[in-house]
Design an enzyme around this catalytic site. Structure first.
Site, short mmCIF file in Angstrom:
data_model
loop_
_atom_site.label_atom_id
_atom_site.label_comp_id
_atom_site.label_asym_id
_atom_site.label_seq_id
_atom_site.Cartn_x
_atom_site.Cartn_y
_atom_site.Cartn_z
N SER A 11 0.82 -1.07 -0.23
CA SER A 11 0.00 0.26 -0.11
C SER A 11 0.86 1.19 0.05
O SER A 11 0.49 2.28 -0.53
CB SER A 11 -0.85 0.03 1.24
N ARG A 19 0.30 3.81 -2.87
CA ARG A 19 -0.27 5.15 -2.67
C ARG A 19 0.49 6.33 -3.27
O ARG A 19 -0.04 7.16 -3.86
CB ARG A 19 -0.35 5.20 -1.25
N ASN A 77 -0.86 8.57 -6.40
CA ASN A 77 -1.03 9.92 -6.45
C ASN A 77 -0.15 10.85 -7.32
O ASN A 77 -0.71 11.79 -8.02
CB ASN A 77 -1.20 10.36 -5.04
#
Length: 285
Positions: A221, A225, A229
């Protein structure tokens, strides 16, 4: 219309392509010659920018340390001290173990990731066009065959490497605090347990599966992440760059908003790293 679509598509594809280096039977090869080179392909732009920005971080903080005074600090020293104090306060509130490594690690992660994210604010056509010009004039290359991605955190290889580093630290801290036996027990005896040895024989594989999934999902994760982004933000900048002369005012508007993403993602990556290491250092499951 079709020609315009192809032009925009090729523009986007060019900006999303890393500069590659690989080894072939004839020696070192670059970019298109590395299409079928397999796993051992180096993204040299990601490596160059990430290492360069890491060295910039070290130089800035080394310079601040060497010029620090006990009296009234200057603006530069005050700014650096504010960053160090901010990171230190967050580490003290989050990390519940004892380690001299965590605060410097958190500071390094935050500033380094922030600097890599900050490259996203440079107009997307500037450095790639400059690289294409240098390649064409100095090396006789076709400028369309010269690639330059300047935001290292838009490369999943870089974010995955950072996450793997955090993962190895998690394993190391767990074994250091709990020992190998304790670490194995943590993976196999929780969350389900029973006083019956026969029942535990069936529960241990279930516990191991659940705990391994929970353990691996943390670095997974982290990597996705940060990458997701920044990649999305970079893609919007590239789409803005495709409009031509109007890109600068649009770039400015999106950049103002994107500053929040740049800082927030560096902070989130740093904080989750500290949280995961704190969990790994805890004696309680």
């Amino acid at each position: 219309m079709a020609a315009e679509e192809v032009t925009i598509s090729s523009h986007i594809q060019h900006h999303l392509t890393n500069a590659k280096m690989c080894s072939t039977d004839t020696g070192l090869a670059f970019n298109k010659a590395c299409t079928d080179s397999g796993f051992w392909t180096w993204h040299i732009d990601t490596l160059a920018w990430s290492i360069g920005l890491g060295l910039l971080f070290l130089w800035i903080f080394r310079r601040a340390a060497s010029k620090s005074t006990l009296g009234v600090p200057g603006k530069f020293q005050c700014f650096i001290e504010m960053i160090v104090e901010f990171i230190g306060d967050n580490v003290r509130d989050t990390f519940h173990g004892k380690s001299k490594l965590i605060a410097p690690l958190a500071l390094t992660i935050f500033v380094w990731v922030f600097l890599m994210n900050l490259m996203d604010l440079i107009p997307v056509d500037f450095l790639p066009s400059l690289a294409g010009f240098v390649g064409e004039t100095a090396f006789g290359m076709d400028s369309h065959d010269v690639y330059m991605k300047v935001v290292p955190t838009t490369d999943i290889n870089l974010t995955a490497a950072l996450a793997i580093g955090v993962f190895l630290l998690m394993i190391g801290y767990s074994i250091k605090i709990k020992g190998i036996g304790g670490f194995i027990a943590e993976l196999t005896l929780h969350p389900f347990s029973s006083k019956s040895k026969i029942a535990m024989i069936f529960l241990i594989p279930c516990n191991l599966l659940l705990e391994l999934i929970a353990l691996v999902s943390k670095p997974f994760s982290l990597a996705l992440r940060l990458f997701g982004n920044l990649y999305a933000g970079e893609l919007i900048f590239i789409l803005i760059g495709a409009v031509g002369l109007m890109q600068l005012p649009l770039h400015f508007v999106w950049a103002v908003f994107h500053i929040l993403v740049i800082v927030l993602q560096a902070f989130v990556f740093m904080m989750l790293t500290v949280v995961y290491l704190s969990m790994a250092s805890s004696d309680n499951h």
